[in-house]
Scaffold this motif. Structure first.
Motif, PDB file in Angstrom:
ATOM      1  N   GLU A  96      -2.703   3.094   9.421  1.00  0.00           N
ATOM      2  CA  GLU A  96      -1.661   2.140   9.039  1.00  0.00           C
ATOM      3  C   GLU A  96      -1.980   0.746   9.587  1.00  0.00           C
ATOM      4  N   GLY A 125       0.835  -1.209   0.000  1.00  0.00           N
ATOM      5  CA  GLY A 125       0.000   0.000   0.000  1.00  0.00           C
ATOM      6  C   GLY A 125       0.864   1.252   0.000  1.00  0.00           C
ATOM      7  N   VAL A 181      -9.838   2.765   2.893  1.00  0.00           N
ATOM      8  CA  VAL A 181      -8.672   3.082   3.735  1.00  0.00           C
ATOM      9  C   VAL A 181      -7.489   3.498   2.855  1.00  0.00           C
ATOM     10  N   LEU A 182      -7.257   2.747   1.782  1.00  0.00           N
ATOM     11  CA  LEU A 182      -6.140   3.076   0.890  1.00  0.00           C
ATOM     12  C   LEU A 182      -6.352   4.429   0.223  1.00  0.00           C
ATOM     13  N   LEU A 212     -11.044  -1.909   2.542  1.00  0.00           N
ATOM     14  CA  LEU A 212      -9.635  -1.658   2.212  1.00  0.00           C
ATOM     15  C   LEU A 212      -9.507  -0.558   1.170  1.00  0.00           C
ATOM     16  N   GLN A 236      -5.439   7.138   2.677  1.00  0.00           N
ATOM     17  CA  GLN A 236      -3.983   7.219   2.820  1.00  0.00           C
ATOM     18  C   GLN A 236      -3.342   7.867   1.589  1.00  0.00           C
ATOM     19  N   LYS A 250      -5.097  -0.652   7.757  1.00  0.00           N
ATOM     20  CA  LYS A 250      -4.698  -1.118   6.432  1.00  0.00           C
ATOM     21  C   LYS A 250      -4.065  -2.504   6.530  1.00  0.00           C
ATOM     22  N   SER A 251      -3.128  -2.670   7.475  1.00  0.00           N
ATOM     23  CA  SER A 251      -2.423  -3.954   7.563  1.00  0.00           C
ATOM     24  C   SER A 251      -3.365  -5.087   7.947  1.00  0.00           C
TER      25      SER A 251
END
Ligand code: ZN
Length: 578
Positions: free
Chosen positions: A433, A411, A526-527, A523, A530, A436-437
């Motif tokens: 972070e 990412g 979230v990405l 996801l 970011q 995301k993980s």
């Protein structure tokens, strides 16, 4: 003098000196009843004779590093422990508590911290600042003495006040080698007579570091012919103890390719510093590689670029295929690393990680320990409807965590404007972070199933572990990034129909078929936040998904809390003869 006046005086002076009485059996018993004893006894048969000798030397480096940690935590820790060991008849209960908290301060069942031996109460700066120093006083001193600020805020210095100048000068004079490695230190100590100053751990803990350092050199010479990279690392770390700069040891730790042994050696994490949050506390973990699982992992990592390319966002990065990650079993932990940590991802210093990256050590025998799994199973059973009671597999959380750590490498690492995500998302950066993980791990599970690296049972185990992960026993505070992002996932999963509330039982049903779509969609959001570095969108996303309701969340939390049998975990190690 009137008796009551005298009694009053005694009370006042006792309070003034913070005098505390040691706990009786009535106070220690409830704690011991809530303590789970775990024992780690990993298989060592795969080690060569040279590795066995190196392992013994590495274990022998533990006690002096342990003493540093205890000294850092409390100024009376070692004296109090010595007195306790000499007691006749012994107070086994107090010895167990000392072992549990690695010092004389307990965390009570009401989550208060109190001395259980006759020592001073805890202070935020522990013993790495002048005892009991006021934060405002130290900060205003730094404002007046800008030239001392870097030294005082350094992660590996102890801050002192004027009273300690003579002793520190004498200690430095006795070690000309250290004086040569730290030019100007003597005059900085002398100048400390005017207020505060800082000395490197290399001097503050010189005796213990010399003792541990000698063991590291023994381990290096035992293993040199067989595992040169490990020997280099150990020799560099020994020198780091003298220079007070971990760059050489960290570089050879991250970049080296080791045989069956690995060790996390030194001070890294700062969460025990409750004054300024900058001082690192000593740790030492000795681990043996799980060769089979590391091999499987390395094979799966060959497909890492295709997982990155499949992530739902633009502008994919090139991922290094040699992420330094391994699966290990803990032989023994010392100092701050002692406990039930599931993974080490180190180092932390940006000036070092920018150049060399970080190493990931997964701790398999902790993540899959049967006693800890039994606790997870009880939580699980309290939270899901009966048809899911047997969904949890003992390795599910291990693979979920493993791919979570790898997820940190995937990412966006900067926003589209080129800003570091910490700068762009500020106090939300860690939360995003970690979220995301978590989601990358669940997303990767599908890809790993498709590539054949996971079979159907493992996919199901990871999916169940992904649900276990988001269950909360208490409402998170906004300042708790992990718990908050887990709660957000739970709420998103509910909204997307991956989770459903069974209103009769108040428990959760899982629609596994919804997993790929719901995880993929969260996801993607979230990405996107970011990649845009959009702080406003991040705040709004958190506000929307961190809801906590009485009927759903609190009811579920209550039934999980009711299964809690243990509050504390005490770990023992077979390799230490325990
Ligand atoms: Zn993480």
């Amino acid at each position: 003098m009137d008796f009551r006046v005298l009694a009053g005086l005694v009370l006042t002076s006792a309070a003034a000196f913070g005098a505390v009485r040691e706990w009786g059996l009535d106070q220690t018993r409830p704690i011991l009843e809530k303590t789970l004893l775990l024992r780690l006894a990993p298989e060592l048969d795969a080690l060569s004779p040279a590795e066995r000798r190196a392992l013994d030397a590495l274990l022998a480096a533990g006690p002096p590093l342990q003493r540093i940690f205890e000294r850092q935590l409390h100024r009376q820790a070692l004296d109090a422990h010595r007195a306790l060991l000499a007691r006749k008849p012994p107070r086994e209960d107090l010895l167990i508590l000392y072992r549990l908290w690695q010092g004389p301060i307990a965390t009570t069942l009401d989550n208060e911290r109190e001395p259980f031996l006759a020592v001073d109460p805890i202070v935020p700066g522990k013993n790495v600042y002048p005892w009991g120093i006021d934060k405002a006083r130290l900060e205003s001193f730094m404002e007046e003495h800008d030239e001392l600020k870097d030294d005082i805020l350094n992660g590996r210095t102890v801050v002192r006040d004027a009273s300690e100048v003579p002793a520190d000068l004498a200690s430095l004079a006795a070690r000309p080698g250290l004086a040569a490695l730290h030019p100007g230190l003597e005059s900085r100590i002398r100048a400390g007579a005017a207020g505060f100053y800082a000395i490197p751990y290399a001097l503050a803990y010189a005796d213990e570091l010399d003792e541990a350092g000698a063991r590291l050199l023994e381990a290096a010479s035992a293993i040199r012919a067989e595992d040169g990279d490990l020997a280099d690392y150990l020799e560099n770390r020994r020198r780091d103890f003298l220079t007070n700069d971990y760059e050489s040891g960290d570089a050879s730790w991250i970049m080296g390719s080791f045989g069956n042994l690995n060790a996390q050696i030194g001070s890294f994490e700062t969460y025990d510093d409750e004054l300024l949050g900058v001082k690192s506390f000593m740790s030492h973990s000795v681990m043996v590689r799980d060769a089979e699982r590391t091999r499987t992992l390395r094979a799966a990592l060959r497909g890492i670029q295709s997982i990155e390319d499949a992530l739902p966002y633009e502008s994919h990065r090139r991922v290094r295929e040699t992420i330094p990650v391994g699966v290990y079993n803990v032989v023994a932990d010392f100092g701050q690393a002692r406990g039930t940590n599931t993974a080490s991802i180190l180092p932390n210093e940006p000036r070092i990680t920018r150049k060399y990256g970080r190493t990931i050590l997964l701790r398999h025998n902790i993540m899959t320990h049967p006693d800890l799994f039994a606790i997870s199973q009880a939580t699980w059973t309290a939270a899901v409807v009966a048809e899911h009671a047997n969904d949890l597999g003992s390795e599910g959380n291990f693979y979920r965590t493993l791919w979570h750590e790898i997820g940190h490498y995937l990412g966006p690492d900067r926003d589209r404007g080129g800003r570091d995500l910490g700068v762009a998302l500020q106090e939300n950066a860690d939360l995003f972070e970690e979220m995301k993980s978590d989601l990358v791990s669940l997303f990767a599970a599908q890809a790993l199933r498709a590539s054949g690296d996971f079979d159907e049972a493992r996919l199901k185990d990871v999916y169940a572990a992904g649900i276990l992960r988001v269950l909360q026993k208490n409402q998170p505070r906004r300042g708790q990034p992990y718990q908050t992002m887990q709660l957000m996932q739970m709420n998103y999963f509910l909204e997307g129909g991956l989770l459903q509330l069974d209103s009769g039982s108040g428990r959760l049903k899982i629609q596994y078929a919804r997993y790929p779509a719901v995880v993929g969609s969260m996801l993607e959001k979230v990405l996107a936040i970011q990649a845009a570095g959009d702080k406003g969108a991040a705040d709004a996303f958190i506000d929307r998904y961190d809801t906590w309701t009485e009927e759903l969340h609190e009811r579920l939390a209550g039934s999980m809390r009711a299964t809690e049998r243990y509050r504390y975990r005490l770990v023992k190690y077979q390799a230490l003869g325990e």
